[in-house]
Structure formats: C-alpha cells, structure tokens
Design an enzyme around this catalytic site. Structure first.
Site: not given
Ligand code: HSE
Length: 453
Positions: A31-32, A123, A208, A219, A223
């Site tokens: 995706t990225v 991250k 993710e 996640d 961050k």
């Molecule tokens: N899975 C992550 C989110 C993607 O939903 O924030 C971006 O870091």
C-alpha cells in the site's frame, strides 16, 4: 510543447547536486510503496523544485514480482532479495516500507552498514529496535527518517523536532491510530458492529497486516513511544508503555459516556511530571466539545503543549496509501538536501543530540493519576446512594453520580465520574465492587481526560 520537468529544472539551475538524482532502493511495494511510487511520478516537477535534484527509484524488492512490475514499469530493477537493495552500489537511500520487526531490522541494519540513508514508515521496527538502529546510523553518519511512522500525513515529527525546538514540551496527546478511530466512529455514527467496521478499515488499506496491532492499542503505543522520545529527549520506551485497545470497549459504555457529555476515543498520552513520564494508550472519555473529540473516521489529531508555544494541534489523515507516501517523500526530500552536510549539522534522529538524550523513568501503571468513569450494573436504580457510599468508604472522591437512561433494555446502571485518583485506588474500587452483592455484573472503568487544554 511538453517539457520534461527534471530536464528543464536542471538546465535552468545547473549545479553539481542537480545533475545527479537521489537514487532510491525500495523494500516492499504494498500500500505505502505503491503510493510512494505514484506520488513521486505524479509530482516529480514540484518535488524536484523543492529538493534541488531528482528523486529516482532504481530498484525495488518485492515478494510478488509480477504485481510489482505492474506498478513500477520496466525501467526499475526488480528483485525478491531485500538485501540486494540494502547493498546495491547505485542506491543512496533505502526506503523500507515492508513492515514487521524481524527481517526488516536486518535489512535496515544492512543498509546502514553499507552507508545508505534510510527512510521508513515502520513504527513497530523503530519502537522495538529503534535504539539499535539509531545508534548504528549515528556511528555510520547516515540519516534514519521516519515521518511516515507517526500519524502518517501529519508532519508531527518535524513539528516536534524543528518547529517546537524552543519549547520544553509538557505533554503530547492524541488520536494516533486511524483504524481504531474509524471503527469507533462507525460503531457510534452508523451503529456498525466491531467486526464489520474492522473489515471496512482493512478493505480501505488502513489496518496493519495484523489488525490486532490497531485494535489492541499496540500500533498507537509504537507511535507514542516515538512521540515521547522526540518531545522529551528520552529513549524510545515502547516496552514500558501502558497499552489498552478498544476490543473490550462496549457500545453501552460509548452510549453512557454520551449521556454524560463525553465521546470515547482511543488516546495516546505522553505527559511529563516531576517524577517521570506517563506513557499510555487507552480508550478514554473526552468532553464532547473537545477538539480531539471532533476527529472522526481514519483521521488523526495530535495536541502538543509547549511552555512557550502553548497548545498547538495537528490534524490529518492517519492512514492510507498516498497519505503515508506524502510523509515518506518529505523524508526523501530532506535526504536529498543532505548532500555535503556533516552528520553533526543535521537534525538529530530523536530531535535532541544523542549525548543529551536522558532516560526519564516511565511512571508505573498503579501510580498514574487521573479521573475515572465507572459503570456499575445494579438490580435497582435506588442503589446509586450505596455506590456513592462505598466510594466514600474507599476514599475515592466523586464528581457526579447518575442513573443510565440511554439503553432501557439493559439492567439498571449507575454511572459515576470520580475526581483525580491513582490507578491503584480505582483497582481497589473495582475489586470491592466485584465482590459486593449490589453489583449484578462486571463493572466498567474508563479514564476521563478533561485536563487537555
Ligand atoms: N494501521 C495504521 C493506522 C496505519 O490505522 O493508524 C498508519 O500508521
């Protein structure tokens, strides 16, 4: 007549740097990666004008070479060996957008060992192996840039490291997982169930690879650990963060919070105190009028309190292909401008010079203080006084007690908002109610975050 933007920029601005593009090796084209490729191609003229030189992807490592070929075309070399990218003699910078923490660590360390700069949106990798990776980069004099790792489209790393460099940061707090915010918004506004909302987030490319990272708060904690390091000049302390997701959050509590004038959001909070730093991710009650309560869907919002700037707020897409590519390419532009600089002249990896990073203690869960929401299922609404009396006995000050009116089909519920107490005090309350005959079912507690102004 069509003018190639790269050639026309170079003929108008001849300089040694503009003659040779920055050569990028990319690991992963999901995706990225695909978004990065697309935006680089679409906006090449603008990007070149900003960077002063072209940015060219020369090699891509992918698991599925056929699919990768459809995205990158014929002029880009393809390989299924990420280490070939990491060691490629024609590559100046490695973009790691494959994700994961095991092999990705080896690829990034190999790239650094070969003297490549690294740009990553990973991250988890930095939260878990950041200390080792940044130390290796420091030793090699290369840059590791990771704007895409935190709140994707929002340049929050740059804001903390550069824009707010004059400030002693007091706290950073926000909605930093797009998927869970999307799910909470869908559950509240469209009455979707959890599983359906998560499936939608996955289909839109927000989640993710393992969506447990999103919905269990991991996640956001990855961050948050990066934000805290950049805000306070501390190491990346993911392992010490208090982490709770949205999987056990009930619709009843979202509705009861609404009755009391609050919205429920999954928040990441890093807050400095005299005796250490609070580092926690939790679903929490925010006053419905608070700016962060207006952040819906897959959007993210981050607030920073600095002693000089005061309160600043940053808002933008928290997930998505080109939204993350925007940050990855911004990092590439920064790297393109590094040529000829000494490592010591650059923005430090965590915003503070490596020798000035201080190991601030993370406050233990039981010692973290805050206000709480409590929902006690009872056989009869007359029990409200008994609930209040029990809290008084346990020396937990109460701001408000009321009977839930939002879902008449469930049994009676007493709702309480406490004053500020320690987490250990709330643990005692829950324990006491758990064994008390007046509670007819499990008691729910959530943090109330009404101090963020
Ligand atoms: N899975 C992550 C989110 C993607 O939903 O924030 C971006 O870091």
């Amino acid at each position: 007549m069509y003018r190639d933007p790269v050639q026309s920029f170079q003929s108008e601005h001849p300089s040694p740097a503009s003659l040779r593009p920055l050569r990028v090796g990319m690991i992963g084209i999901g995706t990225v990666g695909a978004g990065t490729f697309r935006v680089l191609r679409r906006n090449q003229g603008e990007i070149l004008a900003r960077a002063g030189r072209g940015i060219e992807i020369v090699i891509v490592a992918a698991r599925n070479l056929g699919r990768a070929a459809e995205i990158v075309g014929e002029r880009v070399e393809l390989t299924d060996d990420p280490l070939r990218v990491a060691s490629h003699p024609d590559v100046d910078v490695v973009v790691e957008v494959a994700g994961g923490t095991g092999p990705a660590r080896d690829w990034v360390l190999a790239a650094i060992a070969h003297g490549k700069h690294v740009v990553t949106a990973n991250k988890a990798l930095l939260a878990v192996h950041g200390a080792e990776i940044l130390e290796a980069a420091h030793q090699q004099g290369v840059a590791v840039a990771y704007e895409g790792a935190v709140a994707v489209s929002i340049p929050i790393v740059k804001a903390l490291r550069e824009g707010l460099a004059a400030n002693r940061i007091e706290w950073v707090a926000g909605i930093i997982n797009g998927t869970s915010n999307f799910i909470l918004s869908k559950m509240r506004d469209e009455a979707l169930d959890f599983e359906t909302a998560l499936a939608e987030a996955q289909a839109l490319g927000y989640a993710e690879a393992d969506p447990a990272f999103d919905v269990e708060g991991t996640d956001a904690a990855h961050k948050l650990a990066l934000l805290a390091a950049n805000a306070f000049g501390m190491p990346i302390r993911f392992a010490d963060a208090q982490v709770e997701g949205i999987t056990s959050l009930s619709r009843l509590d979202v509705a009861c919070a609404g009755q009391l004038g609050f919205s429920v959001k999954l928040l990441g909070i890093a807050r400095r105190h005299a005796h250490g730093v609070e580092l926690r991710v939790q679903p929490a009650l925010l006053p419905a009028t608070h700016m962060l309560a207006q952040v819906h869907g897959s959007m993210n919002g981050v607030m920073v309190k600095g002693d000089a700037a005061g309160l600043t707020m940053y808002y933008g897409a928290g997930a998505g292909s080109e939204q993350t590519a925007s940050a990855v390419i911004a990092d590439l532009v920064d790297v393109a401008r590094l040529d000829g600089t000494l490592a010591a002249q650059r923005v430090p990896h965590l915003g503070f010079q490596a020798h000035a990073v201080r190991d601030l203690p993370v406050i233990r869960r039981t010692d973290v203080r805050g206000a709480y929401y409590l929902r006690v299922p009872v056989s009869d609404v007359d029990q409200a006084d008994a609930v209040e009396a029990l809290l008084a006995t346990l020396q937990v000050p109460v701001r408000r007690v009321e009977v839930a009116t939002v879902q008449p089909d469930v049994c009676a519920q007493i709702l309480v908002l406490t004053d500020v107490v320690k987490q250990s005090d709330m643990d005692r309350v829950v324990q006491a109610l758990h064994t008390h005959p007046m509670a007819t079912g499990p008691v729910a507690t959530l943090r109330v975050e009404d101090w963020m102004a």
